[in-house]
Design an enzyme around this catalytic site. Sequence first.
Site, mmCIF file in Angstrom:
data_model
loop_
_atom_site.group_PDB
_atom_site.id
_atom_site.type_symbol
_atom_site.label_atom_id
_atom_site.label_comp_id
_atom_site.label_asym_id
_atom_site.label_seq_id
_atom_site.Cartn_x
_atom_site.Cartn_y
_atom_site.Cartn_z
ATOM 1 N N HIS A 205 0.746 -1.070 -0.130
ATOM 2 C CA HIS A 205 -0.014 -0.067 -0.050
ATOM 3 C C HIS A 205 0.940 1.373 -0.049
ATOM 4 C CE1 HIS A 205 0.967 -0.136 4.499
ATOM 5 N NE2 HIS A 205 0.755 1.217 4.401
HETATM 6 C C1 UD1 Z 1 -2.134 5.936 5.537
HETATM 7 C C2 UD1 Z 1 -0.790 6.514 6.139
HETATM 8 C C3 UD1 Z 1 0.203 5.395 6.306
HETATM 9 C C4 UD1 Z 1 -0.126 4.099 6.747
HETATM 10 C C5 UD1 Z 1 -1.557 3.662 6.189
HETATM 11 C C6 UD1 Z 1 -2.038 2.402 6.919
HETATM 12 C C7 UD1 Z 1 -0.172 8.963 5.844
HETATM 13 C C8 UD1 Z 1 0.739 9.865 5.285
HETATM 14 N N1 UD1 Z 1 -0.298 7.585 5.316
HETATM 15 O O1 UD1 Z 1 -1.785 5.701 4.103
HETATM 16 O O2 UD1 Z 1 1.450 5.884 6.919
HETATM 17 O O3 UD1 Z 1 0.716 3.165 6.571
HETATM 18 O O4 UD1 Z 1 -2.438 4.887 6.422
HETATM 19 O O5 UD1 Z 1 -2.843 1.691 5.948
HETATM 20 O O6 UD1 Z 1 -0.844 9.164 6.903
HETATM 21 N N2 UD1 Z 1 -9.184 4.910 1.700
HETATM 22 C C9 UD1 Z 1 -10.426 4.611 1.441
HETATM 23 N N3 UD1 Z 1 -10.784 4.014 2.557
HETATM 24 C C10 UD1 Z 1 -10.337 4.368 3.814
HETATM 25 C C11 UD1 Z 1 -9.122 4.889 3.613
HETATM 26 C C12 UD1 Z 1 -8.414 5.344 2.531
HETATM 27 O O7 UD1 Z 1 -11.012 4.367 0.515
HETATM 28 O O8 UD1 Z 1 -10.784 4.130 4.984
HETATM 29 C C13 UD1 Z 1 -8.333 5.168 0.011
HETATM 30 C C14 UD1 Z 1 -8.674 6.479 -0.514
HETATM 31 O O9 UD1 Z 1 -8.823 6.535 -1.659
HETATM 32 C C15 UD1 Z 1 -7.642 7.378 -0.145
HETATM 33 C C16 UD1 Z 1 -6.379 6.335 -0.244
HETATM 34 O O10 UD1 Z 1 -7.194 5.149 0.217
HETATM 35 O O11 UD1 Z 1 -7.144 8.434 -0.983
HETATM 36 C C17 UD1 Z 1 -5.288 6.639 0.673
HETATM 37 O O12 UD1 Z 1 -5.708 6.649 1.976
HETATM 38 P P1 UD1 Z 1 -4.632 7.697 2.923
HETATM 39 O O13 UD1 Z 1 -5.475 7.781 4.429
HETATM 40 O O14 UD1 Z 1 -4.557 9.189 2.478
HETATM 41 O O15 UD1 Z 1 -3.142 6.998 3.032
HETATM 42 P P2 UD1 Z 1 -2.957 5.686 3.169
HETATM 43 O O16 UD1 Z 1 -2.421 5.046 2.033
HETATM 44 O O17 UD1 Z 1 -4.181 4.752 3.752
HETATM 45 N N1 UDP Z 2 -4.249 -5.704 8.824
HETATM 46 C C1 UDP Z 2 -5.441 -5.721 9.036
HETATM 47 N N2 UDP Z 2 -6.001 -6.549 8.080
HETATM 48 C C2 UDP Z 2 -5.572 -6.341 6.610
HETATM 49 C C3 UDP Z 2 -4.289 -5.734 6.362
HETATM 50 C C4 UDP Z 2 -3.713 -5.617 7.608
HETATM 51 O O1 UDP Z 2 -5.977 -6.181 10.100
HETATM 52 O O2 UDP Z 2 -6.362 -6.608 5.999
HETATM 53 C C5 UDP Z 2 -3.468 -5.046 10.031
HETATM 54 C C6 UDP Z 2 -1.959 -5.694 10.224
HETATM 55 O O3 UDP Z 2 -2.333 -6.914 10.931
HETATM 56 C C7 UDP Z 2 -1.196 -4.556 10.869
HETATM 57 C C8 UDP Z 2 -2.023 -3.483 10.360
HETATM 58 O O4 UDP Z 2 -3.062 -3.905 9.836
HETATM 59 O O5 UDP Z 2 -1.329 -4.855 12.366
HETATM 60 C C9 UDP Z 2 -0.797 -2.672 9.327
HETATM 61 O O6 UDP Z 2 -1.457 -1.860 8.856
HETATM 62 P P1 UDP Z 2 -1.174 -1.214 7.244
HETATM 63 O O7 UDP Z 2 -0.388 -2.229 6.685
HETATM 64 O O8 UDP Z 2 -2.151 -0.875 6.759
HETATM 65 O O9 UDP Z 2 -0.151 -0.039 7.928
HETATM 66 P P2 UDP Z 2 1.256 0.254 8.410
HETATM 67 O O10 UDP Z 2 1.607 -0.649 9.382
HETATM 68 O O11 UDP Z 2 2.252 0.037 7.105
HETATM 69 O O12 UDP Z 2 1.510 1.565 8.634
#
Ligand code: UD1
Ligand code: UDP
Length: 361
Positions: A205
Amino acid sequence: MKLCIVVGTRPDIIKLSPVIRYVSENNIDFFVIHTGQHYSYNMDKLFFEELGLPQPKYNLGIGSKNHGEMTGVMLIGIEKILLEENPDMVLVLGDTNSTLAGVLAATKLHIKVAHLESGLRSYDKKMPEEINRIVADHLSDYLFAPTSISYGNLIGEGLSREKIMISGNTIVDALIKNLEISNDKSKILEQLSLKPKDYFLLTIHRPENVDDKDLLQTIFESLELVYNEHKIRFLFPVHPRTKKNIEKFNLKIPYFVKMIDPLGYLDFIQLQNHARLVFTDSGGIQEESCILKVPCVILRDHTERVEALEVGSSILAGLNKEKILEATSKMLTINNSWENPFGDGNSSMKIIKYLINKVNN
Ligand code: UD1
Ligand code: UDP
């Protein structure tokens, strides 16, 4: 002590769940602000339900936006609440935009800030998380470094020893507690007709991997090499950012990769625990695979979770096809007798006791 806890994304909710549980069970005056950065049911509410967390007192409902706007709107919302509630301390975790907004809002109001998962560094400022971490660490009053490595990073940047405690990472608390529940409750292997140690688990991601069509395509091409060599299929719970990009780029997913929606924590850790290997660019999953003793191929060129590299539970493979294939072959044969370097499962208690002591003295 009146404590404000800020959450915003899936990993914040999971990693702060044992902290919220601890303060709640010990009658500490606290409230939660959810920025709403993650909002889809399976990125947000599902975790509150599964982890038995109270609904946040405030949900700012920020949703998805560009970095500047997202952080700015969060800042406005959090500041308003802090002015009304006047807590003694704001607690944040990690490196997301929600973390950054929580830290900025609180420090500007001269409210003490505790930063959990402090001192991680990838030394790559192209990652938005690296910028957020550095700012959070340099503004916060209490820094909870998970390990001696993260402690050393903070000292190396000139931060005072007195501000830092090596606390372990609360992911260990969350994982230990929930794995037991998951072992009882989750039927995900049967539901997906998977046999233990007979599949690879894949998550990607990071914007630097999935926002570029060619790089994302390269990942799937690398997996093809891996499949041709090892004949083990991939299970791929897809983050919404990645799903959106796969659709936008019109990418064809190979037949040996099974895409599914993001899973709840109990199902996900069950799948992680029984995977043959984990392939990921996630931070939290690098930690969890190490704790679960499941080898991990990191689809990045560098990592801020160097502890897992040091104990040998994970390996950096970048996005290079040959390196990914080589890393896979290596990780399939390693011995998983490493010690978990991320903590003993009591981090939440240690952190809160430390903070109470600080506020009272
Ligand atoms: C964010 C964090 C990242 C973390 C990740 C965990 C920042 C800069 N990034 O990245 O550090 O690893 O969360 O998963 O804070 N979207 C949905 N539904 C949701 C959330 C997101 O559809 O509930 C989609 C939207 O299209 C959005 C995209 O995902 O534009 C990215 O979401 P965003 O919160 O901006 O960043 P993440 O890639 O989720
Ligand atoms: N996770 C989850 N369901 C999923 C994928 C990840 O519960 O389908 C959990 C995973 O066990 C971990 C956390 O989400 O605890 C990691 O989140 P993510 O990879 O989105 O973010 P990051 O850790 O890179 O910030």
